[in-house]
Design a protein around this motif. Structure first.
Motif, short mmCIF file in Angstrom:
data_model
loop_
_atom_site.label_atom_id
_atom_site.label_comp_id
_atom_site.label_asym_id
_atom_site.label_seq_id
_atom_site.Cartn_x
_atom_site.Cartn_y
_atom_site.Cartn_z
N HIS A 34 36.24 8.62 -38.38
CA HIS A 34 36.86 9.51 -39.37
C HIS A 34 37.43 8.72 -40.54
O HIS A 34 37.60 7.50 -40.49
N ASN A 36 40.15 10.30 -42.45
CA ASN A 36 41.34 11.04 -42.83
C ASN A 36 42.43 10.11 -43.35
O ASN A 36 42.62 9.01 -42.84
N ASP A 37 43.12 10.55 -44.39
CA ASP A 37 44.22 9.82 -45.03
C ASP A 37 43.77 8.64 -45.90
O ASP A 37 44.60 7.91 -46.44
N ASN A 66 38.21 4.50 -40.55
CA ASN A 66 39.59 4.09 -40.28
C ASN A 66 39.71 3.12 -39.12
O ASN A 66 40.53 2.20 -39.14
N TYR A 87 32.84 8.90 -49.17
CA TYR A 87 33.70 9.87 -48.51
C TYR A 87 34.50 10.62 -49.56
O TYR A 87 34.88 10.08 -50.60
N ASN A 89 37.03 14.53 -50.34
CA ASN A 89 37.72 15.72 -49.85
C ASN A 89 37.53 16.89 -50.82
O ASN A 89 38.35 17.80 -50.89
N LYS A 107 35.00 21.90 -46.85
CA LYS A 107 35.91 21.05 -46.09
C LYS A 107 35.11 20.31 -45.03
O LYS A 107 33.94 20.63 -44.76
N GLY A 111 38.48 17.55 -40.39
CA GLY A 111 39.60 17.26 -41.27
C GLY A 111 39.18 17.52 -42.71
O GLY A 111 38.10 18.04 -42.98
N SER A 112 40.02 17.13 -43.65
CA SER A 112 39.71 17.40 -45.05
C SER A 112 38.69 16.43 -45.63
O SER A 112 37.99 16.74 -46.59
N THR A 113 38.58 15.24 -45.06
CA THR A 113 37.72 14.19 -45.62
C THR A 113 36.44 14.05 -44.79
O THR A 113 36.48 14.01 -43.57
N TYR A 114 35.31 13.97 -45.49
CA TYR A 114 34.00 13.89 -44.84
C TYR A 114 33.10 13.00 -45.69
O TYR A 114 33.50 12.50 -46.75
N ASP A 245 29.86 14.58 -40.89
CA ASP A 245 31.23 14.43 -40.39
C ASP A 245 31.18 14.36 -38.86
O ASP A 245 30.17 14.67 -38.24
#
Length: 252
Positions: A34, A36-37, A66, A87, A89, A107, A111-114, A245
């Motif tokens: 993933h 995310n963030d 990550n 990547y 969002n 989306k 999560g929001s990021t893909y 994703d």
């Protein structure tokens, strides 16, 4: 069981259930890749100024998720994303054209990021397991970009035109191929992003799970797109984009 402190998503799967109480029960750990963030701002995407110059237009580099489990190639040019993976969002599900790299879902699946993927014979999208002795490919979620979805649905999307609306017997197909550390082909998995064969009018607009177990032992996988809408000189008219994703790896 090892502690996977680096990863946000860890799913424990149970295998080998048996009525024989003396039979050993097997457990495996599956970890989801993933991003995310990683993006601080909404409606943004990965950008960089690093990499190796490929030609007068393109530079190539790579990035990792990550947890550092997988590596993804990334091409860029002065105008932005140019191939491989990025990547993002972004959430735009209505604007046609190549500048919109959003998933048609608006989306990610987890999560929001893909990841948005652009692949062709010159800049082939490639995902590599960083430590293949420890992990195997298991599954991934796939969907269309807004760009490709609207091109297939409406035709003539974008500044260049030439894209026709899909009709009977058309299709837009993704092929995921696995390779060993010595570049030997292991197997391939096919997935239809749009399928108008046999009376169907299907264009994927949700996240769909694709089983990668046939490619489990691969060190890396590549992605190729095929369409029935082609130009005899310039090749495929259908935009060579899709989104990815929830790539999941099984720990050995």
């Amino acid at each position: 069981m090892k502690k996977l402190a680096l990863f946000l998503f860890a799913v424990v799967l149970f295998y080998g259930c048996s009525s024989d109480d003396n039979e050993k029960t097997e457990w495996t750990i599956s970890t989801m890749v993933h991003f995310n963030d990683k993006l601080l701002n909404p409606e943004s995407e990965f950008t960089t100024t690093e990499g190796t110059k490929v030609d007068e237009n393109y530079t190539v580099t790579s990035f990792k998720d990550n947890g550092g489990l997988a590596e993804f190639n990334h091409y860029y040019a002065s105008w932005g994303f140019g191939g491989g993976f990025t990547y993002t969002n972004k959430t735009d599900v209505t604007t046609p054209g190549y500048t919109n790299i959003s998933a048609i879902t608006g989306k990610g699946q987890s999560g929001s990021t893909y990841l948005t993927v652009n692949t062709n014979s010159e800049k082939t999208a490639r995902t590599t397991i960083v430590t293949p002795a420890n992990y195997r490919f298991q599954e991934v979620y796939i969907t269309n970009t807004t760009y490709a979805y609207l091109a297939i649905k409406d035709g003539n999307v974008g500044p260049f035109g030439g894209v026709r609306k899909f009709a009977a017997d058309d299709y837009f197909k993704l092929t995921i191929t696995g390779y060993s550390a010595t570049d030997k082909k292991i197997d391939a998995v096919e997935f239809y992003l749009a399928d108008f064969r046999n009376g169907k009018t299907d264009i994927v607009n949700t996240w769909k799970l694709v089983d990668l177990k046939a490619l489990a032992s691969a060190k890396y996988i590549t992605f190729a797109l095929e369409s029935t809408d082609n130009d005899p000189v310039y090749g495929m008219n259908t935009p060579a984009y899709f989104c990815l994703d929830g790539l999941t790896l099984t720990e050995l």
